[in-house]
Design a protein around this motif. Structure first.
Motif, PDB file in Angstrom:
ATOM      1  N   ASN A 157       0.819  -1.217   0.000  1.00 60.27           N
ATOM      2  CA  ASN A 157       0.000   0.000   0.000  1.00 60.27           C
ATOM      3  C   ASN A 157       0.849   1.261   0.000  1.00 60.27           C
ATOM      4  O   ASN A 157       0.508   2.258  -0.621  1.00 60.27           O
ATOM      5  CB  ASN A 157      -0.910   0.013   1.230  1.00 60.27           C
ATOM      6  CG  ASN A 157      -2.048  -0.990   1.088  1.00 60.27           C
ATOM      7  OD1 ASN A 157      -2.131  -1.681   0.067  1.00 60.27           O
ATOM      8  ND2 ASN A 157      -2.893  -1.080   2.098  1.00 60.27           N
ATOM      9  N   SER A 158       1.987   1.208   0.717  1.00 56.75           N
ATOM     10  CA  SER A 158       2.836   2.398   0.778  1.00 56.75           C
ATOM     11  C   SER A 158       3.292   2.783  -0.628  1.00 56.75           C
ATOM     12  O   SER A 158       3.331   3.978  -0.982  1.00 56.75           O
ATOM     13  CB  SER A 158       4.037   2.143   1.688  1.00 56.75           C
ATOM     14  OG  SER A 158       4.801   1.063   1.207  1.00 56.75           O
ATOM     15  N   ILE A 210       0.357   4.360  -2.443  1.00 60.73           N
ATOM     16  CA  ILE A 210       0.084   5.708  -1.928  1.00 60.73           C
ATOM     17  C   ILE A 210       1.087   6.707  -2.504  1.00 60.73           C
ATOM     18  O   ILE A 210       0.719   7.771  -3.020  1.00 60.73           O
ATOM     19  CB  ILE A 210       0.145   5.729  -0.380  1.00 60.73           C
ATOM     20  CG1 ILE A 210      -1.054   4.966   0.193  1.00 60.73           C
ATOM     21  CG2 ILE A 210       0.174   7.158   0.151  1.00 60.73           C
ATOM     22  CD1 ILE A 210      -0.948   4.685   1.684  1.00 60.73           C
TER      23      ILE A 210
END
Lengths: 324, 512
Positions: free
Chosen positions: A174-175, A178
């Motif tokens: 997810n990082s 993002i």
């Protein structure tokens, strides 16, 4: 992206145009470094390790994107690490106290925004030099984080928060997703909005920009606010991974971020910089660290290698520009 | 030895990768002569000066100083050989004193070289200054001096270093007429003591006043060396540009409609006081006066760049909110600054974006800049102002001064400005591009725009203006109609009646 450009030829040429010669240079640098490590480290180019590199680069890339905008505007933001720390401990404290995740997130981003706004206002209205302003807030913000927590880490961040920043979608962390979205937004801001052109104008020639009616103060403050908010976002990625927020987190983040921006083609004189280049710069630094760690190179030598790569990148930049 | 040339160029050629900057340049300059080096920007004058002063080296050919072949490794060896350069933009360190600047890099030492002997430096600096301008104190920091005085310091430095040849590159570009007179006197003193002066200037009147001979260059070649006592200005200009420039008549497009009305305007930060005037639709209003009289400052005030202390500005009879450049731009006022590099251009950005900068909001109705619309406007407007080369994506810093000026004109056309404030519109622009700028200004007026032109070049003011305001000490000293315009009249009003106007500054301060 490739099928998109195949179906829309006009788009393709536009995309190509926005990818500058300087960015191509950074990309070649990255490819060379990857090739060297691929030859030296078995499994370096494995899908898993490449995803690892991206994940390890994501925090620096996030900070460096904000830094790039500030540098383009002719400034510098040395206070990103402490800004991240303030935001991390506040967010963590709210979460531990039982506030809902969205509230804690908003509070964390909000405090990052306030930190950036203070920097920006001091630069734009008090007429102080950005280096000195953010050197001052570097200590001030760090002190606030330490005083607020009494120097202790905030432990027990709930899983609901951690899963947002530490989870993954279809194998992609997810990082990384993002930061990719942030990069896209920064690219649009710089290339497509008036404020992007204002940043380039203010950093390129502030006096001329003023005469041409560019809102100088607003432009500068915007850059620092974005930098502050992205520092907060980066701190979420870190505390999501660690499960705890230390008031001393983010130490020396500013230097990695400046390095990524500079390798990517940002000029510390202002007026010049690239979102694509900064992302590549952050990945270059991340790959170096990842590769050297896999080779079991001592931390001292890793530091040495990072230093040398920055200097070499800058020399190549200087030489190629001198000839052009 | 009278037959030996002080400086002799013999077949100097200089090539850069892909460009031949100088081709077989040969000519001689005699001792004690003031020799003009003439040509448009890019003709090769600067390259020749750079070679002569050791900054660059020729590809082939020689030059001789007093009959001996000169070969300089660096600027320092050229200085030692007696060649001094006075650059257009003076190369001095503002925070150091006059004496420190004169001994920069060669400071006098005492105590075995450990300490700088400031007292001796100042004594010798004073000696050198005494010959040309004793009023300058060697202990003053350079930054406290006026440009003309700084130039004197550079010349004194040349004397101190026993220069045989002093090359001056556009020495008068920021001097007032009276400062030019004192420079001319200094040059006379220099030549009387045997120094040779090479004088580079675009201002023909000056060249013809103070130079005996001149060498005209074009496209890196010598067109010819002429005796300036025997030729006409028009002939020299024709040699420079390779064609005859028509001396054109002034044409007026002024109407009676008032576009801009200024009343009792005073500046907060400069000497401009109590200025009132009207500017009509289609009018070209000249502003003359000495440097420092407040001409540039008046334009900055009108453009909202400098804050006003008192007064009103009305555009189309609507009061203008005096709150910075943005409100002035919104009211249709556009400033074309004198120092384009510092106040006009964003050097690294393309011409098209330099043009679009004040009107980006118009190109970004949805929040995102429509680059196709910017390009279309840029192509249209930059073609109209005849940008050369016509490459709208090229960074503006790669263009000549004249083309940068055209881009700034296009900037205000794109913004829809109908009041254009030109500060020294042709400074640093060569003769060919100059007449292009004049035509553009006339064309803008013919389209109903109102224009103010500040210029130190009186022929320029007279060529362009329908009416001229003369500024003295921050106030309007006179308004001259077209039929009253002459260089004498302008100078007379600009300097004032020297005997009678003793200004009592105490009284003037009361209306701030």
């Amino acid at each position: 992206m490739s099928d998109l450009s195949a179906t829309v030829p006009a788009r393709q040429s536009k995309l190509f145009r926005s990818f500058s010669v300087r960015d191509a240079g950074t990309l070649i640098g990255l490819v060379l470094i990857l090739a060297v490590f691929a030859a030296l480290v078995p499994g370096f180019l494995s899908e898993r390790n490449l995803v690892n590199i991206l994940q390890q680069s994501s925090i620096n890339a996030c900070i460096a994107l904000g830094m790039t905008l500030v540098i383009i505007s002719g400034g510098i933001d040395l206070s990103v690490g402490p800004t991240a720390a303030i935001s991390a401990v506040l967010t963590a404290a709210l979460l531990v106290a039982g506030y809902p995740v969205p509230v804690a997130l908003m509070a964390g981003l909000g405090i990052g925004m306030v930190c950036g706004m203070v920097n920006g206002a001091l630069v734009a209205y008090a007429g102080l030099q950005p280096f000195i302003v953010t050197l001052g807030t570097l200590s001030t913000y760090r002190a606030i984080a330490l005083i607020y927590t009494g120097g202790n880490p905030v432990l027990g961040i709930p899983a609901s928060f951690r899963s947002i920043f530490n989870g993954n979608i279809a194998g992609i962390p997810n990082s990384v997703i993002i930061v990719a979205l942030v990069a896209l937004a920064a690219w649009v801001l710089l290339k497509k909005t008036p404020i992007g052109e204002y940043l380039l104008a203010v950093g390129g020639n502030e006096e001329a920009a003023y005469v041409a009616g560019v809102p100088i103060a607003l432009t500068k403050i915007t850059a620092y606010v974005i930098s502050g908010v992205l520092a907060a976002l980066a701190s979420f990625i870190l505390i999501g991974r660690l499960g705890a927020a230390e008031p001393i987190l983010g130490n020396l983040w500013e230097l990695d971020a400046i390095a990524a921006a500079a390798i990517g083609g940002a000029s510390l004189m202002g007026g010049k910089g690239s979102v694509v280049g900064t992302i590549l710069g952050a990945i270059i630094l991340g790959s170096m660290r990842n590769g050297l760690t896999l080779m079991n190179v001592q931390a001292f030598y890793q530091l040495l290698a990072t230093g040398l790569i920055i200097l070499v990148a800058m020399m190549i930049d200087r030489l190629t520009r001198g000839r052009g | 030895m009278a037959s030996t040339a002080r400086l002799k160029f013999d077949g100097i050629t200089k090539t850069f990768p892909g460009v031949k900057a100088l081709t077989d340049v040969s000519f001689e300059i005699a001792p004690g002569e003031v020799h003009a080096l003439l040509g448009e920007n890019g003709a090769g004058k600067s390259t020749l000066l750079r070679i002569m002063s050791g900054v660059a080296r020729q590809t082939s050919g020689d030059f001789h100083v007093d009959g001996e072949i000169a070969s300089f490794r660096d600027p320092d060896s050229a200085r030692k050989a007696g060649i001094a350069m006075i650059h257009q933009e003076l190369q001095q360190v503002p925070n150091l004193t006059v004496a420190q600047n004169m001994f920069l890099g060669h400071s006098l030492r005492r105590l075995g070289g450990m300490l700088v002997d400031r007292r001796e430096q100042e004594r010798r600096a004073a000696e050198a200054l005494a010959l040309i301008d004793p009023s300058i104190d060697p202990a003053t920091p350079i930054k406290e001096l006026k440009v003309a005085q700084r130039q004197v310091v550079e010349i004194a430095r040349a004397l101190l270093e026993k220069a045989k040849i002093v090359a001056m590159d556009e020495p008068t570009s920021s001097l007032t007429p009276s400062e030019f007179e004192s420079l001319a006197a200094i040059i006379k003193k220099l030549t009387a003591s045997g120094v040779t002066v090479i004088y580079v200037s675009h201002k023909m009147d000056e060249v013809f006043r103070i130079c005996q001979r001149g060498t005209v260059m074009r496209d890196g070649k010598v067109v010819g060396t002429v005796n300036l006592r025997e030729v006409a200005q028009a002939d020299v200009i024709a040699m420079m540009v390779g064609r005859e420039l028509m001396q054109e008549e002034h044409r007026s497009y002024a109407t009676r409609a008032v576009k801009l009305q200024v009343e009792n305007l005073s500046s907060k930060v400069s000497a401009v006081r109590d200025v009132s005037f009207q500017l009509h639709k289609g009018e070209v209003l000249g502003i003359a006066g000495l440097v420092g009289a407040g001409r540039t400052e008046l334009l900055r005030l009108l453009a909202g760049v400098d804050p006003a202390a008192a007064g009103t500005i009305r555009v189309d009879d609507r009061p203008l909110n005096l709150a910075g450049p943005r409100s002035a731009i919104a009211a249709g006022i556009g400033l074309l600054p004198e120092e384009r590099k510092r106040e006009g251009i964003i050097p690294l950005r393309p011409v098209s974006m330099n043009m679009a900068l004040p009107s980006l909001k118009k190109f970004a109705r949805t929040g995102l800049v429509r680059h196709t619309a910017v390009r279309r406007t840029a192509e249209d407007l930059l073609k109209r102002v005849n940008l050369r080369p016509f490459q709208i994506d090229r960074p503006i810093k790669l263009f000549s001064g004249g083309n940068q000026q055209k881009a700034i004109i296009a900037r205000w056309l794109a913004a829809g400005s109908d009041i254009l404030l030109f500060d020294e519109p042709t400074r640093g622009i060569d003769v060919g591009a100059k007449s292009e700028i004049y035509h553009l200004i006339e064309q803008l007026a013919s389209e109903g725009r109102s224009i103010i032109v500040v210029s130190s070049e009186l022929p320029e003011v007279i060529r362009l203006s329908d009416r001229v305001l003369v500024i003295r000490n921050g106030r309007i000293a006179a308004t001259l109609e077209r039929h009253e315009l002459s260089e004498q009249a302008l100078v007379m009003h600009a300097v004032g009646d020297a005997g009678t106007t003793v200004h009592s500054s105490k009284q003037e301060h009361s209306n701030v």
